[in-house]
Design an enzyme around this catalytic site. Structure first.
Site, PDB file in Angstrom:
ATOM      1  N   ASN A  45      -7.603  -5.751  -5.045  1.00  0.00           N
ATOM      2  CA  ASN A  45      -8.658  -4.996  -5.731  1.00  0.00           C
ATOM      3  C   ASN A  45      -9.576  -4.334  -4.715  1.00  0.00           C
ATOM      4  OD1 ASN A  45      -9.533  -7.676  -5.178  1.00  0.00           O
ATOM      5  ND2 ASN A  45     -11.214  -7.479  -6.628  1.00  0.00           N
ATOM      6  N   ILE A  46     -10.059  -3.168  -5.083  1.00  0.00           N
ATOM      7  CA  ILE A  46     -10.935  -2.396  -4.197  1.00  0.00           C
ATOM      8  C   ILE A  46     -12.153  -1.974  -5.025  1.00  0.00           C
ATOM      9  CG2 ILE A  46     -11.124  -0.386  -2.676  1.00  0.00           C
ATOM     10  CD1 ILE A  46      -7.993  -0.378  -2.582  1.00  0.00           C
ATOM     11  N   GLU A  47     -13.286  -2.589  -4.710  1.00  0.00           N
ATOM     12  CA  GLU A  47     -14.494  -2.307  -5.502  1.00  0.00           C
ATOM     13  C   GLU A  47     -15.278  -1.144  -4.906  1.00  0.00           C
ATOM     14  OE1 GLU A  47     -16.494  -6.093  -6.097  1.00  0.00           O
ATOM     15  OE2 GLU A  47     -14.905  -6.697  -7.496  1.00  0.00           O
ATOM     16  N   CYS A  56      -8.256  -2.298  -9.862  1.00  0.00           N
ATOM     17  CA  CYS A  56      -7.673  -3.645  -9.815  1.00  0.00           C
ATOM     18  C   CYS A  56      -6.469  -3.688  -8.871  1.00  0.00           C
ATOM     19  CB  CYS A  56      -7.183  -4.062 -11.196  1.00  0.00           C
ATOM     20  SG  CYS A  56      -8.457  -4.189 -12.430  1.00  0.00           S
ATOM     21  N   GLU A  58      -3.568  -4.853  -9.404  1.00  0.00           N
ATOM     22  CA  GLU A  58      -2.292  -4.521 -10.057  1.00  0.00           C
ATOM     23  C   GLU A  58      -1.995  -3.026  -9.973  1.00  0.00           C
ATOM     24  OE1 GLU A  58      -4.686  -6.423 -11.208  1.00  0.00           O
ATOM     25  OE2 GLU A  58      -3.920  -8.101 -12.382  1.00  0.00           O
ATOM     26  N   CYS A  88      -5.942  -6.900 -16.671  1.00  0.00           N
ATOM     27  CA  CYS A  88      -6.823  -6.291 -17.682  1.00  0.00           C
ATOM     28  C   CYS A  88      -6.018  -5.310 -18.538  1.00  0.00           C
ATOM     29  CB  CYS A  88      -8.002  -5.606 -17.009  1.00  0.00           C
ATOM     30  SG  CYS A  88      -7.583  -4.019 -16.262  1.00  0.00           S
ATOM     31  N   CYS A  91      -4.712  -2.105 -16.761  1.00  0.00           N
ATOM     32  CA  CYS A  91      -3.532  -2.325 -15.902  1.00  0.00           C
ATOM     33  C   CYS A  91      -2.284  -2.552 -16.744  1.00  0.00           C
ATOM     34  CB  CYS A  91      -3.770  -3.504 -14.956  1.00  0.00           C
ATOM     35  SG  CYS A  91      -4.950  -3.107 -13.653  1.00  0.00           S
TER      36      CYS A  91
END
Ligand code: THU
Length: 135
Positions: A45-47, A56, A58, A88, A91
């Site tokens: 994940n990359i916020e 996310c 995935e 989620c 995804c």
């Protein structure tokens, strides 16, 4: 699926988790996606400071694979440091485009697994039947 293959998926997902960028939620996720070719593609994940732009693990794994020319997938392993992370809805929809029969293997932090099918989590994905380009 063979135990050896599951272990390979877990190992790669745990390595990907180390690259997770999640300073806001501190919920770190890593994934390994098994293509029909046998190749594995990972993602984390990359916020973002603008929270909604977070992506996310995935989808990162899937887009990584697609951008390498893959179009068919058999399984995805998902690991997180905290609780089990079920994918989620966004995804699930994106993965169902390429892999409606995907097997989803979810690890907790004690190597326990739950195996579910994408169709169980998203029985009625949105689809458009007559695609103009099937590539
Ligand atoms: N997240 C994933 O990467 N995959 C999941 O399956 C669940 C949630 C991420 C998004 C966000 O960076 C953090 O986990 C908390 O929601």
């Amino acid at each position: 699926m063979e135990l050896k293959q599951i272990k390979r998926l877990e190992k790669n997902a745990r390595n990907a988790l180390r690259n997770s960028y999640g300073p806001y939620s501190r919920f770190r996720v890593g994934c390994a996606l098994l293509a029909a070719s046998g190749n594995l593609y990972t993602g984390c994940n990359i916020e973002n400071a603008s929270y909604g732009l977070t992506i996310c693990a995935e989808r990162v794994a899937l887009f990584n694979a697609i951008s390498h020319g893959e179009r068919e997938f058999n399984a995805i392993a998902i690991v997180s440091e905290k609780d089990r992370a079920y994918p989620c809805g966004a995804c699930l929809q994106v993965m169902s485009e390429f892999a409606p029969d995907l097997v989803i293997i979810i690890f907790d932090n004690k190597h326990k697994i739950k195996v579910v099918k994408l169709k169980e989590l998203l029985p009625k994905a949105f689809v458009i039947k007559n695609k103009k380009h099937k590539q």
